[in-house]
Design an enzyme around this catalytic site. Structure first.
Site, PDB file in Angstrom:
ATOM      1  N   LYS A  47       0.843  -1.203   0.000  1.00  0.00           N
ATOM      2  CA  LYS A  47       0.000   0.000   0.000  1.00  0.00           C
ATOM      3  C   LYS A  47       0.880   1.256   0.000  1.00  0.00           C
ATOM      4  O   LYS A  47       0.626   2.211  -0.737  1.00  0.00           O
ATOM      5  CB  LYS A  47      -0.947  -0.011   1.218  1.00  0.00           C
ATOM      6  N   GLN A  79      -4.669  -1.405   9.496  1.00  0.00           N
ATOM      7  CA  GLN A  79      -4.573  -2.733   8.896  1.00  0.00           C
ATOM      8  C   GLN A  79      -5.189  -3.778   9.829  1.00  0.00           C
ATOM      9  O   GLN A  79      -4.904  -3.806  11.027  1.00  0.00           O
ATOM     10  CB  GLN A  79      -3.100  -3.057   8.590  1.00  0.00           C
ATOM     11  N   ASP A  85     -11.033   2.765   3.747  1.00  0.00           N
ATOM     12  CA  ASP A  85     -11.342   1.330   3.602  1.00  0.00           C
ATOM     13  C   ASP A  85     -12.835   1.103   3.340  1.00  0.00           C
ATOM     14  O   ASP A  85     -13.225   0.026   2.886  1.00  0.00           O
ATOM     15  CB  ASP A  85     -10.975   0.579   4.886  1.00  0.00           C
TER      16      ASP A  85
HETATM   17  N1  GUN Z   1      -6.668  -6.779   6.013  1.00  0.00           N
HETATM   18  C1  GUN Z   1      -6.893  -7.536   4.910  1.00  0.00           C
HETATM   19  N2  GUN Z   1      -7.465  -6.790   3.930  1.00  0.00           N
HETATM   20  C2  GUN Z   1      -7.603  -5.531   4.445  1.00  0.00           C
HETATM   21  C3  GUN Z   1      -8.104  -4.308   3.904  1.00  0.00           C
HETATM   22  O1  GUN Z   1      -8.582  -4.222   2.770  1.00  0.00           O
HETATM   23  N3  GUN Z   1      -8.044  -3.237   4.736  1.00  0.00           N
HETATM   24  C4  GUN Z   1      -7.549  -3.309   6.007  1.00  0.00           C
HETATM   25  N4  GUN Z   1      -7.562  -2.193   6.747  1.00  0.00           N
HETATM   26  N5  GUN Z   1      -7.082  -4.428   6.523  1.00  0.00           N
HETATM   27  C5  GUN Z   1      -7.096  -5.531   5.743  1.00  0.00           C
END
Ligand code: GUN
Length: 287
Positions: A52, A96, A119
């Site tokens: 990311k 996350q 998100d």
């Molecule tokens: N953990 C696995 N996929 C995601 C996601 O799309 N966003 C976040 N914040 N955590 C994750």
């Protein structure tokens, strides 16, 4: 043989478009900043967070990185979110998941201001999707809509079956397909006669979390098959929830694993970050 829906190429296109947009915003003195919080050192999470941050750097989004100890308390995490909520120079906040078991994910998700909820997990964002108001949309399902649209696959009037009812993929996927005027069914682990249900689908989205579960017996000839799963098999090779070799010969289009849905999630996160600085919510619609 099916057309392969190339998520790598489509996500690269979206990132190029976003890079241009961010460059134009920067020329007007507007900066896009994403705060990324990771609690603990889960190796898979570290890979996702690293990817990311790399995507942010490529597009020109400034990222602030918070790598917190596993022992961080819920109160400490909520205090950091509160601080970031109040900062005018921070447009988006991402925590996350998963979080360590002593932290309540629901409380953390709800603590992020909906205007910074890139998100799309906040109940207000989900409610807005449900009622057709502009707001952030969960990145994986929003990415799947882009895959379909940019591959010239119409959704309106189609029989769409989503297998899986998670808050992050299954439910928002169904709502987005409905918003695009699909006729939508959600199937799940308690669905009776699953094969009969999935065989109705013109567009089948599979998010079951079981390697290669979906074989050609589940798929109508000519269907479009979207595979959200990602697993590593005994030989350390990646595979999806769909048995690709079995299903590809009978469908009209299919996403591979890797290189299908996966790259779209980060592209749509980047899209949400740009929107968070632009205050125009296009989530799930063409960028
Ligand atoms: N953990 C696995 N996929 C995601 C996601 O799309 N966003 C976040 N914040 N955590 C994750």
């Amino acid at each position: 043989m099916a057309n392969i829906i190339d998520g790598k190429t489509i996500s690269a296109q979206i990132k190029e478009e976003l890079k241009e947009k961010v460059t134009a915003m920067q020329a007007e003195g507007r900066k896009v900043t994403l705060a990324v919080i990771q609690v603990g050192k889960d190796p898979a999470s570290s890979v996702y967070v690293g990817n990311k941050k790399k995507a942010c750097a490529y597009i020109g989004i400034h990222s602030l990185s918070y790598e917190l100890e596993e022992e961080t308390t819920q109160e400490e995490l909520l205090a950091l979110i509160e601080e970031l909520n109040g900062r005018k120079d921070v447009n988006g906040i991402l925590v996350q998941l998963p979080l360590p078991p002593h932290i309540d994910e629901g409380k953390v998700t709800e603590a992020i201001r909906p205007e910074k909820d890139v998100d799309g997990f906040h109940p207000e964002s989900v409610g807005k999707l449900c009622t057709g108001q502009p707001g952030f949309v969960s990145c994986t399902p929003a990415g799947i809509i882009q895959l379909l649209k940019r591959s010239g696959i119409g959704i309106a009037g189609k029989e769409c079956v989503v297998i899986g009812r998670s808050n992050i993929v299954g439910k928002p996927m169904a709502l987005l397909l409905l918003r695009e005027n699909g006729t939508v069914t959600i199937a799940h682990s308690k669905t009776k006669n699953l094969k009969e249900v999935t065989k109705r689908a013109d567009i089948l989205v599979v998010a079951v979390g079981k390697p290669k579960m979906i074989t050609k017996e589940y798929v109508k000839e000519g269907a479009v098959v979207i595979d959200v799963g990602i697993h590593r098999n005994a030989e350390n090779k990646l595979c999806g929830d769909v048995d690709y070799e079995d299903v590809a010969p009978i469908c009209s289009a299919i996403t591979p694993v890797p290189g299908g849905v996966g790259p779209m999630t980060i592209a749509m996160l980047m899209n949400n970050c740009v929107e968070s600085a632009d205050s125009c919510f296009l989530g799930g619609r063409p960028v």
